[in-house]
Motif scaffolding. Structure first.
Motif, mmCIF file in Angstrom:
data_model
loop_
_atom_site.group_PDB
_atom_site.id
_atom_site.type_symbol
_atom_site.label_atom_id
_atom_site.label_comp_id
_atom_site.label_asym_id
_atom_site.label_seq_id
_atom_site.Cartn_x
_atom_site.Cartn_y
_atom_site.Cartn_z
ATOM 1 N N THR A 1 6.208 25.792 56.596
ATOM 2 C CA THR A 1 7.312 26.704 56.280
ATOM 3 C C THR A 1 8.536 26.370 57.049
ATOM 4 O OG1 THR A 1 5.748 28.552 55.526
ATOM 5 C CG2 THR A 1 7.948 29.196 56.058
ATOM 6 N N VAL B 1 13.359 30.916 53.397
ATOM 7 C CA VAL B 1 12.121 30.306 52.713
ATOM 8 C C VAL B 1 11.185 31.465 52.517
ATOM 9 C CG1 VAL B 1 10.315 28.640 52.974
ATOM 10 C CG2 VAL B 1 12.718 28.101 53.575
ATOM 11 N N THR B 2 10.347 31.497 51.520
ATOM 12 C CA THR B 2 9.117 32.397 51.181
ATOM 13 C C THR B 2 8.369 31.353 50.779
ATOM 14 O OG1 THR B 2 8.399 34.338 50.368
ATOM 15 C CG2 THR B 2 10.068 33.183 48.986
ATOM 16 N N ARG B 3 6.861 31.666 51.098
ATOM 17 C CA ARG B 3 5.599 30.851 50.573
ATOM 18 C C ARG B 3 4.500 31.728 50.634
ATOM 19 N NH1 ARG B 3 3.586 26.979 53.560
ATOM 20 N NH2 ARG B 3 3.141 25.615 51.957
ATOM 21 N N SER C 1 7.384 34.038 55.319
ATOM 22 C CA SER C 1 8.746 34.213 54.893
ATOM 23 C C SER C 1 9.600 33.750 56.236
ATOM 24 C CB SER C 1 9.067 35.498 54.212
ATOM 25 O OG SER C 1 8.705 35.693 53.038
ATOM 26 N N GLU D 1 0.028 26.273 57.960
ATOM 27 C CA GLU D 1 1.078 26.670 56.736
ATOM 28 C C GLU D 1 2.617 27.268 57.645
ATOM 29 O OE1 GLU D 1 1.061 26.062 53.814
ATOM 30 O OE2 GLU D 1 -1.287 25.401 53.838
ATOM 31 N N SER D 2 2.438 27.690 58.636
ATOM 32 C CA SER D 2 3.583 27.988 59.308
ATOM 33 C C SER D 2 4.596 26.858 59.901
ATOM 34 C CB SER D 2 3.272 28.898 60.696
ATOM 35 O OG SER D 2 2.860 29.999 60.525
ATOM 36 N N LEU E 1 9.907 34.515 61.791
ATOM 37 C CA LEU E 1 8.969 34.032 60.834
ATOM 38 C C LEU E 1 8.028 35.511 60.598
ATOM 39 C CD1 LEU E 1 7.054 32.149 58.951
ATOM 40 C CD2 LEU E 1 5.740 31.720 61.380
#
Length: 505
Positions: free
Chosen positions: A217, A191-193, A182, A213-214, A170
């Motif tokens: 993700t 994944v990327t946010r 990401s 948020e982690s 991460l």
């Protein structure tokens, strides 16, 4: 000379690189207040470049998440040469404002052996492209590439992620007002946010939001990973992000390391680092990618296109020769069997006419197409059918105690899409939130947790959790089960007819 620049609502940043003694070095940085007038911004940049002795240079523009549109698109398995047209076709259904004058590019997120593939597609509006061109032309530099910020950040650590056996990680890059998260594994981005912080958020608030948020993700990446993520890389000094690192270690059981972005690329001897080095990570990553000689993963100025295949002349000659030889053999031996072949054709035509008439049906019996359509409707209805009492019991058995989780509302729905449950709840702690997601993950649910917002006024249940659990039954399994039931029904009917002394027709 090479320049990478980016801007947001408040500031403009650039990094300058040169090739003294044929070896690339970062020589300086530029920070300006953002001016919405591209010509005025270009003139300010031109003055700053002249102060650092830059007359001509190639430029890389880095766009953040809110300066472009990003969507995850699912496509059928196709070759890379055919993927560009397919992604653009699918993107018209996913993007809100996509037209032919938008620049669209993409990367693969996975490439399974069977089933659909996931693609990250990104598009930039013509107004943004025109603004970047105006800034560069006014500043006297040549715009060569337009790249995406989350991918440019990953380019800064390309050596750590390109190995197919590398550990899933991460990656977190956090600034004052926004952050990028990401996950990369097996040499690919999964994944990327990107998220924004409120203006008055304290470091503790930002750390708490980053932990939530982690988790989202990680939940989004879980179906694509072979092994769980247990390591995080934070771009920035440990002193600044100590609270975030501690939460990742205690709350998620991660190992954490802190990386200075300016240590990942060669620097000039007299280079002076800026105060907020974390903000320059994407710019440094884009320069590192450019100097590696590799094509940028997403480049809006040079997007991926369909490869026009041009067969070689020798290949055509070989095919033509084989066709001529086959034609000669057919011509030599064809007349021996002409009479018998004609009889076979006449018989097959009669059979075809009879079968076609039977399949079309008549006034007393429906045709095959009508029957298939009616059966398909029944199969689709049965696919979306669900025993809600059984599922609610399964959900109740896996929920935690009322001391841990309170469910405020629950909505169950089914229709043309897959059945799903929407839960609005409050959780006692981050640990209980993780425990709840892990217990529900044992069921065949597709979990989609929404934003968790900490409510300091609620001491017992400070975390809010909106959770969607979707069911994805398989049509093939359902049809096979229905076929088995039909066979058993026919067997039972035949047995009943035999026991009554009759013979089934």
């Amino acid at each position: 000379m090479l320049i990478a620049f980016e801007f947001d609502d408040s500031s403009f940043r650039a990094v300058i690189g040169k090739h003294p003694n044929r070896q690339f070095r970062v020589t300086g940085t530029i920070e300006l207040p953002f001016d919405p007038n591209p010509e005025a911004l270009g003139l300010q940049l031109k003055d700053k470049l002249r102060e650092q002795g830059v007359q001509k240079a190639d430029a890389i523009a880095v766009l953040n998440r809110w300066q472009s549109e990003i969507r995850e698109v699912t496509v059928p398995p196709v070759l890379d040469d055919e993927l560009a047209d397919l992604v653009r076709f699918q993107a018209r259904n996913e993007f809100i404002s996509l037209t032919d004058d938008w620049r669209l590019d993409y990367i693969r997120l996975d490439q399974p052996i069977e089933g659909p593939h996931r693609v990250l597609a990104a598009a930039v509006a013509p107004t943004m492209l025109e603004m970047l061109q105006t800034v560069c032309s006014t500043a006297g530099i040549s715009l060569k590439h337009i790249v995406l910020q989350p991918l440019a950040i990953l380019d800064l650590f390309a050596g750590d992620f390109e190995n197919e056996n590398s550990q899933a990680q991460l990656l977190i890059r956090s600034s004052v007002d926004r952050a990028d998260l990401s996950i990369a594994a097996e040499g690919n981005l999964k994944v990327t946010r990107s998220i924004r912080f409120v203006a008055d958020a304290t470091p503790e608030k930002r750390a708490s939001m980053l932990i939530s948020e982690s988790r989202r993700t990680l939940a989004a990446a879980r179906p694509m990973l072979n092994t769980p993520v247990k390591h995080a890389t934070i771009i920035g000094p440990e002193k600044r992000f100590k609270a975030l690192g501690g939460d990742l270690i205690k709350g998620l059981g991660f190992t954490v390391n802190f990386v200075d972005a300016f240590e990942a690329i060669p620097l000039a001897s007299k280079f002076q680092r800026p105060n907020q080095s974390t903000d320059f990570a994407a710019l440094l990553g884009s320069l590192a990618r450019q100097e590696s000689g590799k094509k940028h993963a997403i480049d809006f100025l040079s997007p991926k296109r369909v490869v026009a295949r041009r067969p070689e002349r020798n290949r055509w000659l070989t095919v033509a020769g084989l066709a001529l030889a086959a034609s000669t053999l057919i011509f030599l031996f064809g007349w021996f069997s002409l009479r018998s072949q004609q009889q076979t054709i006449d018989q097959l035509n009669r059979t075809l006419t009879r079968v076609t008439s039977n399949n079309q049906g008549d006034g007393q019996r429906p045709g095959v197409e009508q029957i298939m359509g009616e059966v398909g409707i029944i199969d689709q209805w049965k696919l979306n059918d669900i025993n809600w009492l059984a599922e609610l019991k399964q959900l109740s058995d896996r929920m935690l105690t009322p001391d841990d989780v309170i469910v405020d509302s629950m909505t169950a729905s089914a229709g043309r899409k897959a059945p799903q449950l929407d839960l609005t709840s409050r959780v006692a702690s981050v640990q209980k939130e993780t425990e709840l997601l892990n217990t529900l993950d044992d069921r065949p649910y597709q979990l989609d947790p929404e934003r968790s917002v900490e409510d300091e006024s609620d001491k017992d249940y400070p975390l809010g959790l909106d959770l969607r659990a979707s069911f994805e039954p398989e049509m093939n399994v359902l049809v096979e089960r229905l076929n088995e039931n039909a066979v058993r029904f026919l067997q039972k009917m035949n047995e009943n007819a035999g026991s009554e002394g009759g013979t089934p027709p």
